[in-house]
Scaffold this active site. Structure first.
Site, short mmCIF file in Angstrom:
data_model
loop_
_atom_site.label_atom_id
_atom_site.label_comp_id
_atom_site.label_asym_id
_atom_site.label_seq_id
_atom_site.Cartn_x
_atom_site.Cartn_y
_atom_site.Cartn_z
CB THR A 17 -0.94 -0.16 1.21
OG1 THR A 17 -1.54 -1.34 1.35
CG2 THR A 17 -1.90 1.13 0.92
NE ARG A 21 5.13 0.98 5.51
CZ ARG A 21 3.89 1.83 5.73
NH1 ARG A 21 3.13 0.96 6.44
NH2 ARG A 21 3.73 2.62 5.45
CB SER A 112 3.64 4.38 8.27
OG SER A 112 2.56 5.05 8.60
CG HIS A 113 1.06 2.78 11.21
ND1 HIS A 113 0.99 3.05 9.95
CD2 HIS A 113 0.55 1.47 11.60
CE1 HIS A 113 0.48 2.16 9.26
NE2 HIS A 113 -0.10 1.12 10.26
CG ASP A 276 2.05 8.01 11.39
OD1 ASP A 276 2.21 9.44 11.30
OD2 ASP A 276 2.09 7.24 10.27
CG ASP A 278 5.18 8.27 7.88
OD1 ASP A 278 4.31 8.18 8.84
OD2 ASP A 278 4.84 8.25 6.75
CG ASP A 280 1.80 9.44 6.84
OD1 ASP A 280 1.54 8.85 8.12
OD2 ASP A 280 1.98 8.72 5.79
NE ARG A 281 -1.49 5.44 9.50
CZ ARG A 281 -1.96 4.16 9.58
NH1 ARG A 281 -2.52 3.85 10.73
NH2 ARG A 281 -2.08 3.47 8.58
CD GLU A 362 -6.28 6.46 2.98
OE1 GLU A 362 -6.52 5.15 2.50
OE2 GLU A 362 -5.01 6.75 3.06
CD GLU A 363 -9.66 2.81 7.44
OE1 GLU A 363 -9.49 2.50 8.56
OE2 GLU A 363 -8.88 2.47 6.43
CE LYS A 375 -1.57 8.04 5.90
NZ LYS A 375 -1.27 7.22 4.69
NE ARG A 495 -6.00 -2.26 7.62
CZ ARG A 495 -5.20 -2.37 8.57
NH1 ARG A 495 -5.37 -3.11 10.00
NH2 ARG A 495 -3.93 -2.07 8.50
#
Ligand code: G6P
Ligand code: ZN
Length: 542
Positions: A17, A21, A112-113, A276, A278, A280-281, A362-363, A375, A495
């Site tokens: 996505t 990673r 990311s997170h 988060d 990096d 972006d969240r 986004e959710e 984001k 998910r």
């Protein structure tokens, strides 16, 4: 000075996505990072003499891979690299630098997170010249190159000092080490009413920002405390650490529970937020109320005009398919376009570039706008602050009034993490096989109106992305969506997204899980979640 080093392909360098990673030890295999970076360059054309941006979220192995990326960029003929001081560059700040200085593209080192450390996660992602994550045709090309790579080109430039701001020569290439915060802070100042925010903090407004020992610390310190005058101590855990202090830098109700508890407690400040790994969240919590990401994008869009950067209104709103329909109602009222894309920020790129959407969300706790092509966690926090300052109301009042006007979309996501891949695939395959026969049947008293596998037809370039998540749509507008995560690094993560629209104001303060209980049970009946995963409850509920 340029050496061509023979190498053997790895078979598993398929970007997910959000880039490649893997666990750190995977990246530490011989030439693993080198191969992937060379494959990125092999998939691109026309960068000779141009500029590449390089930075990361400061996690373990960041500094080593930055050195490799600089040397391989030099080996491949880039004219210049711009590297954030200390190797630090948040994802949205990287997007801004790429756009502002019109560079060829950028390499962002982050997972990311996901947690960081010698046995945790690392990642490499390529962003194109528009500042956004590479579209699928580039990531597919990178993967193809990675499977046939025979050698990589690297310049013998020794170790570059990435901690001192300034410009040095590395062979024929220029290396500029720059302040990663300054340009980003200026961008935020151009979008939001900093004068009003200074007044807000002066009047005694109190907030907590938890940087979770990740990349937004230096950004939040500079913007919230230095430029906006928020009291010292507003920012917590603001020093980026290679292992994020041993925590998951994931701003959700599980990993930022301490913030949630504080915001629900008797001494809660007015507003709480977190970002988060990096940057972006975002996580938004008002005093006494958590704002779901799906609600947040709707509320930000409904009120965006109150911020100077959006005073002329929005062109359109885009949300990922599993994100709740709350934003759709705002778009309808504003008379603007609403776009439903697959999961992954990259799908918003075309809509933003074409001027069709202004705000996206986004959710998965991502919200952003056309100011960059990623984001942006702090952007969302600052837009919320700008709205709070302009309306002079509490976060809770703004949320409850929004529900009263538009109705409430009860929403929850259930994650089943680290499920054996075979079992997760079997669940999805079985469900796909019976999609055609579900419409018209009833489960737990809920009638299924439609069931399909979401396919996206990009209205800008006409590309089609299939199999982007299974949707079970019930009569009355409730729905359950199931998909496998594209960002996990071990096993599969299932998910399950559950949503119910409730127009009745008298029913707006129910417990979310209770409000969704029949849908949750129906999802299990339809997909056999418990039997397939062997779990009787989700690992994470958000
Ligand atoms: C990353 C991407 C997002 C995406 C999220 C969840 O953060 O940038 O665009 O929504 O991952 O993806 P997943 O495939 O794990 O559900
Ligand atoms: Zn992130």
């Amino acid at each position: 000075m340029i050496k061509t080093i023979p190498t053997k392909p790895y078979t598993d360098q398929k970007p997910g996505t959000s880039g490649l990673r893997k666990k750190v030890p995977v990246f530490q295999q011989e030439h693993y990072a080198e191969n992937f970076i060379q494959s990125i360059f092999d998939a691109l054309d026309g960068f000779e003499g141009k500029t590449l941006v390089i930075g990361g979220d400061g996690r373990f192995y960041n500094r080593e891979v930055i050195q490799k990326a600089i040397a391989i960029a030099a080996g491949n003929g880039f004219g210049k690299v711009m590297v954030g001081q200390g190797g630090i560059l948040s994802t949205p700040a990287a997007s801004n630098i790429i756009r502002k200085y019109k560079t060829f593209g950028g390499i962002i080192l982050s997972a990311s997170h996901n947690p960081g450390g010698p046995h945790e996660d690392f990642g490499i992602k390529y962003n194109a010249g528009n500042g956004g994550p590479a579209p699928e045709k580039i990531t597919d090309a990178i993967f193809a190159k990675s499977k046939e790579i025979k050698s990589f080109k690297i310049a013998d430039i020794g170790e570059i000092d990435i901690d001192t701001i300034g410009t040095v020569k590395a062979g024929d290439m220029t290396v500029e080490i720059f302040d990663p915060v300054k340009d980003y802070a200026e961008l935020m100042e151009s979008l939001f009413d900093f004068e009003a925010l200074r007044k807000l903090f002066k009047s005694g407004f109190r907030m907590r920002f938890d940087a979770m020992h990740a990349v937004t610390g230096p950004y939040a310190k500079e913007i919230l405390e230095r430029r906006l005058g928020a009291p010292d101590g507003t920012c917590r855990n603001f020093k980026p650490l290679p292992d994020f202090g041993g925590h998951h830098p994931d701003p959700n109700l599980v990993h930022a529970k301490h913030l949630y508890d504080e915001m629900m407690g008797p001494d809660a400040p007015d507003f709480g937020a977190a970002s988060d790994g990096d940057g972006d969240r975002n996580l938004i919590i008002g005093r006494g109320i958590f704002v779901t990401p799906s609600d947040s994008v709707a509320m930000l869009a409904a009120n965006a005009k109150l911020a100077p950067g959006y005073k002329d209104g929005l062109k359109g709103i885009a949300r990922s398919m599993p994100t709740s329909g709350a934003a759709d109602r705002v778009a309808e009222k504003l008379g603007i376009g609403i776009y439903e894309t697959p999961t992954g920020w990259k799908f918003f790129g075309n809509l933003l570039d074409a001027g069709m959407a202004t705000i996206c969300g986004e959710e998965s706790a991502g919200t952003g706008s056309n100011h960059v092509r990623e984001k942006d966690g702090l952007w969302a926090v600052l837009l919320w602050l700008n709205i709070l300052a302009a309306r002079g109301e509490s976060c809770k009042d703004i949320v409850t009034k929004h529900w009263a006007t538009y109705g409430r979309n009860y929403y929850s996501r259930h994650d089943y993490e680290e499920v054996e891949s075979d079992r997760a695939n079997a669940l999805v395959d079985e469900l796909r096989a019976k999609l055609g026969s579900l419409a018209g049947t009833s489960v737990r008293g809920l009638k299924i109106a439609k069931a399909d596998d979401f396919a996206y037809h990009d209205p800008v370039d006409g590309s089609v992305s299939k199999n982007q998540g299974i949707r079970i749509l019930f009569e009355g507008g409730s729905r359950v969506v199931l998909r496998l995560s594209g960002t996990g690094t071990s096993g599969a993560t299932l998910r399950v997204y559950i949503e119910r629209y409730e127009p009745d104001k008298a029913r707006h303060d129910l417990d979310t899980q209770e409000a969704l209980a029949d849908l949750i049970a129906a999802a299990d009946d339809i997909a056999g979640i418990k039997s397939h995963t062997g779990r009787n409850k989700p690992s994470v509920i958000t």
